[in-house]
Design a protein around this motif. Structure first.
Motif: not given
Length: 642
Positions: A505, A508, A539-540, A542-547
């Motif tokens: 976080r 980011r 979910d968070e 996986k989103q960190f990995e995607k971003d």
């Protein structure tokens, strides 16, 4: 002589204070002090040191300033100092007695010499015998100088003195209340003298606990209470409002994982932690007050003082407010819910047992011969109430219990948020501790985790405002590197993932502020029982990995047959060359967070295997490399707990 201590939670201080009391009784001039209260060690001839360990084998926060200064002093500056050390630690942690070992090495490097080899005390098996061995060596040293001591009045800092009584008598005690309001203790509390049973000759027992605490009850309508004293605070206490409590684990999970959001914040960095002190379970407190036969006095104002003639000072019990109530004391000041009781505590209980069999059983538990029975009790995770219920005839005075109970310690939690978040809140995660009932104990929950779960409805439905006392604990050794390009290997199964969510976080937020910033790769190894019920922050993450903030998310599920790996250490071993390359070619830093009892040890062994395979080294050589990686500057860092 000087008794010096470095304490994080108060345990080392308690041991030093106990030795000080005996020294005074032996008419030995003695000063007791925390290292950070000293200007220098250069003028001290003889010192006995009690040193605890905190964090990842680190020196306690209360000593950091002093030892940073000492490191800058020239070698030989302590050439006149002779010292003996008791290092406190726990073999459940990788860097056993790391703080004490570091201080020992530093003192020796500056020219100090040992009076005796440093004693390493292991809390995993009980430190009683090691503490006794340490104190015996102190008195042996003092005794060996006795002849010269008596001739000259002092030897190498050990001075003979005549003790004179300076304390006020009971009648002269300055009370906040008119003495005419005082209860007649004979009417309200039956006299509780020790039994007259004969002690078996074949048991080697600890010395009897010293009596020092007095309580005086008052007829008053109000209930004045003072502020508790907390040891090792790194910031002022803030009373912060709980904003939201969310269950992260699934309904059928074997664990209850809660995410707590708090309004307000500290000046912290990701990797830091804070502490909160929450009260004991009120139902257990009520049962205990009834068991001690003082329920009728639970809310009567009580004044504590130190008995006339006691070798202990008033500061020895300053964690109990001078004016309070028994309910407040047992709720907020003393630890009644864990089993850190020393052998001398069982020796005390034996004296107030009025059944001969129970008397002998408690004596044996407190003796050297009863080490097995004592350790079995430690493993049962008993409360004070459980122990008393095991011995129905035991009827100790409440004063004698209070002066031998440990302080209710702050509970630390890692931040799962970033200080750059603009919502004025922070968050943290934990599993609720559930201890089931068995033949020797009542069912209960963890003191702090159970308290948060109990107030979940109040907070989420805004039934009433709930605030917690909290203060910052800076664990700078677990912060991210200053250079954001350094690769990170993050290993955090279960709730151990919480600080790493804070890391991501934070990155980011940093990227939002400066889009040109470049981050090194981040590999997160996460494990839990089942993906459907125990995958925290799924979910968070996986989103960190995607971003792109997370290079690789490697998961393992120990209760799922189709999981490629069961545990995070299996993931390390399976790709030793990749992780070895990150460590030795890219200079990656490794962060380990979670259970110290099993996971941290297993991960440590897996990292040694990675070093062996990737670098072509023997096991002994790999272990030597691992020691260097854990030394300053640390590249393998831990934030673990038992």
């Amino acid at each position: 002589m000087h008794l010096l201590f470095g304490s994080q939670t108060g345990q080392a201080k308690s041991i030093a204070d106990g030795i000080y009391s005996v020294a005074i009784e032996k008419e030995i001039s003695c000063k007791v002090a925390c290292f950070d209260s000293l200007q220098s060690l250069c003028e001290i001839d003889v010192a006995f040191v009690v040193m605890s360990t905190t964090g990842d084998g680190d020196i306690p926060d209360s000593c950091l300033k002093f030892f940073r200064k000492l490191r800058k002093e020239p070698n030989g500056c302590l050439s006149k100092l002779k010292f003996g050390m008791l290092a406190l630690g726990d073999t459940n942690y990788t860097n056993f007695c790391g703080g004490g070992k570091a201080v020992d090495a530093l003192l020796l490097s500056k020219g100090a010499t040992h009076i005796f080899d440093t004693i390493l005390a292991d809390d995993a098996t009980g430190q009683e015998d090691d503490v006794e061995r340490f104190t015996t060596k102190i008195w042996d040293y003092v005794s060996s100088h006795k002849a010269e001591n008596e001739q000259n009045g002092f030897v190498s800092g050990v001075e003979r003195v005549k003790i004179s009584e300076t304390r006020n008598t009971e009648d002269a005690i300055l009370s906040l209340f008119d003495q005419s309001f005082s209860y007649s203790c004979g009417e309200t509390r039956p006299s509780k003298n020790e039994n007259a049973f004969v002690i078996p000759n074949d048991l080697k027992l600890p010395a009897k606990a010293k009596t020092s605490l007095a309580l005086k009850f008052y007829h008053l309508p109000s209930q004045p209470q003072g502020d508790n004293v907390y040891f090792g605070m790194a910031s002022e206490i803030k009373y912060l409002k709980l904003s939201k409590i969310t269950r992260l684990s699934g309904d059928v999970s074997s664990k209850t994982s809660l995410l707590i959001e708090v309004e307000g914040t500290f000046d912290y960095q990701p990797g830091d932690s804070f502490s909160t002190v929450l009260p004991n379970d009120s139902s257990i407190v009520n049962l205990l007050l009834n068991r001690l036969k003082v329920a009728h006095l639970a809310d009567v104002p009580v004044e504590r003082s130190v008995l006339t003639g006691s070798s202990k000072s008033d500061s020895s019990c300053n964690f109990i407010p001078r004016i309070s109530t028994l309910r407040y004391i047992f709720s907020n000041c003393v630890d009644i819910a864990s089993m850190p009781f020393k052998k001398v505590f069982f020796r005390l209980l034996a004296g107030y047992c009025f059944n001969d069999d129970e008397f002998k059983q408690l004596l044996r538990i407190s003796s050297r011969q009863g080490a097995e029975e004592y350790n079995q009790l430690r493993e049962k995770m008993l409360t004070l109430l459980d122990v008393l219920n095991m011995f129905p005839s035991c009827d100790p005075p409440v004063e004698r219990l209070l002066e031998n109970l440990p302080i209710l310690l702050p509970r630390p939690y890692s931040f799962a948020s970033s200080p750059l978040d603009d919502d004025g809140k922070f968050s943290f995660v934990f599993n609720v501790v559930n201890i089931p009932e068995d033949e020797t104990r009542l069912a209960r929950k963890g003191v702090a985790t159970g308290w948060f779960e109990k107030h979940m409805e109040d907070v989420n439905h805004e039934i009433r405002e709930i605030r917690i006392p909290a203060f910052l604990r800076s664990n700078t050794s677990f912060r991210m590197p200053d250079d954001p390009r350094i690769p990170l290997i993050l290993i955090g199964p279960g709730t151990g993932v919480a600080p790493f969510v804070g890391f991501l976080r934070h990155r980011r937020q940093l990227k939002k502020k400066d889009s040109s910033i470049v981050f090194g790769s981040v590999h997160l190894l996460f494990g839990c029982r089942t993906e459907s019920n125990d995958f925290l922050f799924k979910d968070e993450l996986k989103q960190f990995e995607k971003d792109g903030f997370l290079t690789e998310l490697l998961c393992c599920f120990s209760r799922e047959e189709n999981s490629k790996f069961k545990y995070v250490q299996d993931t390390l071993r399976a790709d030793a060359k990749k992780f070895g390359g990150l460590l030795f070619e890219k200079n990656a830093e490794v962060y380990i967070c979670g259970d110290a009892l099993n996971m941290a040890k297993d991960v440590n062994e897996a990292l040694i295997s990675v070093i062996e395979e990737s670098q072509g080294l023997s096991n002994i050589e790999a272990r030597s490399v691992m020691v260097r990686l854990r030394s300053e500057p640390k590249r393998v860092k831990e934030d673990v707990w038992t």
